[in-house]
Design a protein around this motif. Structure first.
Motif, short mmCIF file in Angstrom:
data_model
loop_
_atom_site.label_atom_id
_atom_site.label_comp_id
_atom_site.label_asym_id
_atom_site.label_seq_id
_atom_site.Cartn_x
_atom_site.Cartn_y
_atom_site.Cartn_z
N ARG A 265 -21.96 8.96 -35.75
CA ARG A 265 -20.92 8.38 -34.50
C ARG A 265 -20.61 9.49 -33.24
O ARG A 265 -20.19 10.07 -32.80
N GLU A 266 -21.73 10.36 -33.48
CA GLU A 266 -22.13 11.03 -31.84
C GLU A 266 -22.33 10.28 -31.28
O GLU A 266 -21.82 10.39 -29.79
N ALA A 267 -22.91 8.90 -31.21
CA ALA A 267 -23.91 7.58 -29.98
C ALA A 267 -22.17 7.62 -29.82
O ALA A 267 -22.12 6.94 -28.68
N LEU A 268 -21.17 7.05 -31.20
CA LEU A 268 -20.06 6.31 -30.78
C LEU A 268 -19.25 7.31 -29.65
O LEU A 268 -18.53 6.46 -28.68
N SER A 269 -19.36 8.36 -29.79
CA SER A 269 -18.48 9.62 -28.65
C SER A 269 -18.34 9.26 -27.11
O SER A 269 -18.04 9.44 -26.29
N ALA A 270 -20.23 9.49 -27.39
CA ALA A 270 -20.87 9.04 -25.96
C ALA A 270 -20.52 7.87 -25.50
O ALA A 270 -20.09 7.70 -24.53
N LEU A 271 -21.04 7.77 -25.88
CA LEU A 271 -20.54 5.67 -25.38
C LEU A 271 -18.94 5.15 -25.07
O LEU A 271 -18.73 4.52 -23.98
N GLU A 272 -17.67 5.94 -26.45
CA GLU A 272 -16.80 5.04 -25.60
C GLU A 272 -16.47 6.36 -23.86
O GLU A 272 -16.03 5.72 -23.41
N ARG A 273 -16.72 7.37 -24.20
CA ARG A 273 -16.85 8.09 -22.69
C ARG A 273 -17.99 7.39 -21.77
O ARG A 273 -16.70 7.46 -20.88
N ARG A 274 -18.53 6.78 -21.95
CA ARG A 274 -19.29 6.28 -20.67
C ARG A 274 -18.30 4.89 -20.46
O ARG A 274 -18.45 4.48 -19.24
N ALA A 275 -18.00 4.81 -21.20
CA ALA A 275 -17.54 2.81 -21.58
C ALA A 275 -16.06 3.47 -20.47
O ALA A 275 -15.37 2.46 -19.45
N ALA A 276 -15.43 4.63 -20.76
CA ALA A 276 -14.47 4.49 -20.07
C ALA A 276 -15.12 4.99 -18.54
O ALA A 276 -13.87 4.54 -17.43
N ARG A 277 -15.90 5.78 -17.73
CA ARG A 277 -16.51 5.95 -16.51
C ARG A 277 -16.99 4.32 -16.38
O ARG A 277 -16.10 4.39 -14.77
N VAL A 278 -16.97 4.17 -17.07
CA VAL A 278 -17.55 2.29 -16.30
C VAL A 278 -16.29 2.17 -15.51
O VAL A 278 -16.39 1.09 -14.40
N ALA A 279 -15.53 1.72 -16.22
CA ALA A 279 -14.07 1.13 -16.71
C ALA A 279 -13.66 1.65 -15.08
O ALA A 279 -12.91 1.03 -14.30
N ALA A 280 -13.72 2.97 -15.02
CA ALA A 280 -13.53 3.78 -13.54
C ALA A 280 -13.86 3.82 -12.73
O ALA A 280 -13.32 3.39 -11.16
N THR A 281 -15.33 3.30 -12.66
CA THR A 281 -15.96 2.55 -11.71
C THR A 281 -15.55 1.67 -11.33
O THR A 281 -15.97 0.84 -10.21
N LEU A 282 -15.67 -0.09 -12.11
CA LEU A 282 -14.82 -0.81 -12.40
C LEU A 282 -14.05 -1.09 -11.27
O LEU A 282 -13.71 -1.75 -10.38
N ALA A 283 -13.17 -0.37 -11.68
CA ALA A 283 -11.48 -0.14 -10.98
C ALA A 283 -11.93 0.80 -9.30
O ALA A 283 -11.34 -0.38 -8.45
N ASP A 284 -13.01 1.36 -9.04
CA ASP A 284 -13.53 1.56 -7.80
C ASP A 284 -14.34 0.95 -6.84
O ASP A 284 -13.26 0.63 -5.39
N HIS A 285 -15.10 -0.26 -7.69
CA HIS A 285 -14.95 -1.49 -7.01
C HIS A 285 -14.35 -1.89 -6.63
O HIS A 285 -14.43 -2.56 -5.31
N ASP A 286 -13.08 -2.48 -7.57
CA ASP A 286 -12.51 -3.69 -7.02
C ASP A 286 -11.76 -3.21 -6.34
O ASP A 286 -11.11 -3.65 -4.65
N GLU A 287 -10.92 -1.21 -5.73
CA GLU A 287 -10.45 -1.21 -4.58
C GLU A 287 -11.10 -1.11 -3.72
O GLU A 287 -10.57 -1.95 -2.67
N VAL A 288 -12.48 -1.21 -2.96
CA VAL A 288 -13.31 -1.13 -1.83
C VAL A 288 -13.41 -2.79 -1.95
O VAL A 288 -13.59 -2.99 -0.93
N LEU A 289 -13.59 -3.87 -2.29
CA LEU A 289 -13.65 -5.25 -2.46
C LEU A 289 -11.93 -5.58 -1.79
O LEU A 289 -12.09 -6.20 -0.88
N ALA A 290 -11.12 -5.10 -2.19
CA ALA A 290 -9.51 -5.21 -1.56
C ALA A 290 -10.09 -5.19 -0.63
O ALA A 290 -9.36 -5.66 0.32
N ALA A 291 -10.05 -3.62 0.17
CA ALA A 291 -9.33 -3.08 0.80
C ALA A 291 -10.41 -3.90 2.04
O ALA A 291 -9.85 -4.11 2.91
N ASN A 292 -11.99 -4.53 1.41
CA ASN A 292 -12.41 -5.24 2.89
C ASN A 292 -12.07 -6.00 2.69
O ASN A 292 -12.01 -7.09 3.86
#
Length: 190
Positions: A118-145
């Motif tokens: 359950r602790e691993a699940l909580s940490a990995l869920e938080r990481r998944a949310a951060r990675v999703a935000a990173t994906l959105a940031d990358h998409d913004e940079v690629l779209a701007a380019n």
């Protein structure tokens, strides 16, 4: 004196390949061009140490010292012929040769048994949310380019980082699903 390659050293040589710069200008361009996504320049001291190593090795040299009343004295560096050749050699090697990196995340995964699922699940869920935000940031940079008419090569490192982040995100979601369903479990510390 031989100097070891590093992402920051290659970046300094690449910037100086285009034009002479002072360290503050290098740091600003690294950030403006998005290279801070692949090169750590959070601490200016690491940039100065890298420039010193490259200077000692004869790969860069002082071109001039600028004096301006609005700024402290600035040393402008330029690349040497040996620096150009070294940068090309490093670039070829870094592009062609896979290296074993030792990032934190796989090391942490290798010790998952220290915590409860359950602790691993909580940490990995938080990481998944951060990675999703990173994906959105990358998409913004690629779209701007694309919007600004920059060719694909201008953002190729972002494209690569996005691909790696997307793979990690898919893997995280699969592991999270397995933890939630009980398909992945273990006796961990409580």
């Amino acid at each position: 004196m031989a100097v070891r390659s590093s992402p920051l050293a290659l970046t300094v040589l690449a910037l100086l390949h285009y034009r002479p710069l002072h360290p503050y200008g290098m740091q600003r361009l690294i950030k403006d061009w998005g290279k801070d996504q692949v090169v750590n320049v959070g601490q200016r001291t690491s940039l100065y140490r890298t420039i010193d190593r490259l200077t000692e090795a004869g790969l860069v040299r002082v071109r001039a010292t600028e004096r301006d009343q609005a700024y402290p004295e600035r040393t402008v560096y330029e690349i040497t012929d040996e620096g150009r050749a070294t940068a090309r050699t490093w670039l070829d090697d870094m592009l062609a040769t896979p290296r074993r990196d030792f990032p934190e995340f796989p090391a942490a995964l290798s010790h998952l048994l220290m915590i409860a699922p359950r602790e691993a699940l909580s940490a990995l869920e938080r990481r998944a949310a951060r990675v999703a935000a990173t994906l959105a940031d990358h998409d913004e940079v690629l779209a701007a380019n694309a919007r600004d008419g920059h060719g694909r090569v201008a953002g190729i490192e972002t494209e690569y980082a996005r691909t790696m982040a997307a793979a990690e995100h898919a893997w995280l979601l699969a592991v999270i699903d397995d933890l939630r369903s009980g398909a992945l479990t273990w006796e961990g510390a409580t």
